[in-house]
Design an enzyme around this catalytic site. Sequence first.
Site, PDB file in Angstrom:
ATOM      1  N   GLU A 121      37.252  12.605 -96.553  1.00  0.00           N
ATOM      2  CA  GLU A 121      36.992  12.595 -95.061  1.00  0.00           C
ATOM      3  C   GLU A 121      37.910  13.383 -94.387  1.00  0.00           C
ATOM      4  O   GLU A 121      37.433  14.223 -93.369  1.00  0.00           O
ATOM      5  CB  GLU A 121      36.997  11.192 -94.480  1.00  0.00           C
ATOM      6  N   ASP A 266      26.143  12.682-103.602  1.00  0.00           N
ATOM      7  CA  ASP A 266      25.550  13.786-103.199  1.00  0.00           C
ATOM      8  C   ASP A 266      26.236  15.084-103.146  1.00  0.00           C
ATOM      9  O   ASP A 266      25.447  16.222-103.411  1.00  0.00           O
ATOM     10  CB  ASP A 266      25.207  13.063-101.620  1.00  0.00           C
ATOM     11  N   GLU A 374      18.452   3.782 -92.807  1.00  0.00           N
ATOM     12  CA  GLU A 374      19.596   4.036 -93.668  1.00  0.00           C
ATOM     13  C   GLU A 374      19.351   4.068 -94.945  1.00  0.00           C
ATOM     14  O   GLU A 374      19.639   4.998 -95.931  1.00  0.00           O
ATOM     15  CB  GLU A 374      20.910   3.256 -93.521  1.00  0.00           C
ATOM     16  N   GLU A 408      21.139  14.221 -91.924  1.00  0.00           N
ATOM     17  CA  GLU A 408      20.571  14.720 -93.010  1.00  0.00           C
ATOM     18  C   GLU A 408      19.187  15.287 -92.906  1.00  0.00           C
ATOM     19  O   GLU A 408      18.770  16.195 -93.638  1.00  0.00           O
ATOM     20  CB  GLU A 408      20.867  13.934 -94.156  1.00  0.00           C
ATOM     21  N   THR A 500      29.849  20.451 -95.934  1.00  0.00           N
ATOM     22  CA  THR A 500      29.106  19.294 -96.044  1.00  0.00           C
ATOM     23  C   THR A 500      29.096  18.286 -94.521  1.00  0.00           C
ATOM     24  O   THR A 500      28.221  17.608 -94.267  1.00  0.00           O
ATOM     25  CB  THR A 500      29.533  17.997 -96.856  1.00  0.00           C
TER      26      THR A 500
END
EC number: 3.2.1.-
Length: 510
Positions: A121, A266, A374, A408, A500
Amino acid sequence: MRVPVSLSLAALGLVGSTVAFPFVEPEAVLQRKSETQAKADAVKEAFQHAWDGYMKYAYPHDELHPVSNGYGDSRNGWGASAVDALSTAIIMGKADVVSTILDHVSQIDYSQTSSEVSLFETTIRYLAGMLSGYDLLKGPAANLAQDSDLVDNLLIQSKNLGDVLKFAFDTGSGVPYNNLNITSQGNDGATTNGLAVTGTLVLEWTRLSDLTGDSEYAELSQKAESHLLDPQPSSGEPFPGLVGSNIRLDNGEFTDGHVSWDGGDDSFYEYLIKMYVYDPKRFDTYKDRWVLAAESTINHLQSHPATRSDLTFLSSYNNGKYYLNSQHLTCFDGGSFLLGGTVLGRQDFIDFGLQLVNGCEATYNSTLTKIGPESWSWDPNNVPSSQKDLYEKAGFYITSSAYILRPEVVESFYYAYRVTGSEVYRDWAWNAFVAINATCRTDSGFAGVSNVNAKNGGSKYDNQESFLFAEVMKYSYLIHAEDAEWQVKTGDKNSFVFNTEAHPVRVMHT
């Protein structure tokens, strides 16, 4: 004068789909441009609304609590929302916001925090946010910053942060610990690390080396990545290019063969093709691995609901069994296929990417709020009785109804528009933005909601994730904004590649 967002949204909500005539009158072209500019301005207003609330109630903390008007420090207490907002503020041309963030970054002490630090993160938000700001302000947005020393400081602080974090890679294999105590240079004692968490460092750490001339950062991240590019044992690669979810820290071997494009796996796949875009000479092997994974995904993971054979989702696989479920997080997949397809000249990848985009759009247009959930499933053997109608009509049923400001789906709309030029994807992105603005907006910012298929989204979560600034606002704006050097291009014309967290960094061949 700023147009009130309620007025602009109401007016623009009447905009129709693409005009289907082969030749469009100039007046219609001008009208479309005017509407597109108004949409971009509406997104900028929403960004400013969230930023003003953050500055009033939460700065210099990590995130705003947009219901109670409090604040949180879930990302080390270094002002995550400010750093995450930098590249979006630059792209939107918000000089005053940029100035505030540059001043804030100059005051961060990355060696001090009272919380456990996530290598992943912290890399995608802070390190990438600063590197992206540096690349943009040293390049196409050079006129936006008043103080060149504060721009130079972005790189200095990036190196400071890299130096604080690099002990994470001190393991038997070079696969890093993710959860760190930077004060003691300790960790959480984990014996494995996840696929995405390991494989979503190489772009940022390589860029840091390329900008500083110190090869250590690139070498550390690429050594970790090497175990993912040559997976051992063979059980860790059930299909060519598709690998398991967990890697041992002592020897770099995979502990399982669970395959998916879902959260946790992912962005490993995302970065394979993006590293090739970043530098095709150095990272040709990464491209080859992405092609293998993409082809195996088409051959083995694509799935079509029994009640909606026109939709395409990606299943997951483990030990000979397929799992018919997916996530909002997974919906970056369409954009990944589209980027790879245009860069490599593979129409089959572009076509499949558009199928994935269509499937994710269906999760939005089928709910009461017009926002996707979600997670969802299309397993016909487990349909809840309360959702049989939804499953019959929409092809899926909801397994987690929350929406926490994830980007996304809009991200993939953006890639679809940039690659195809089709206005329908702009319309879909606008529909999503209107729905998010209507459902999630509070007096001070934007809140996640508990149930996208309930009136008003159910209850509101009292948290505004920093990626609202970095991703949702950026992609929602860029799809309507004029062409620029940082925009995604077709073919091999990209000057920037997005990490990302949607932070664009300059590629090496420009």
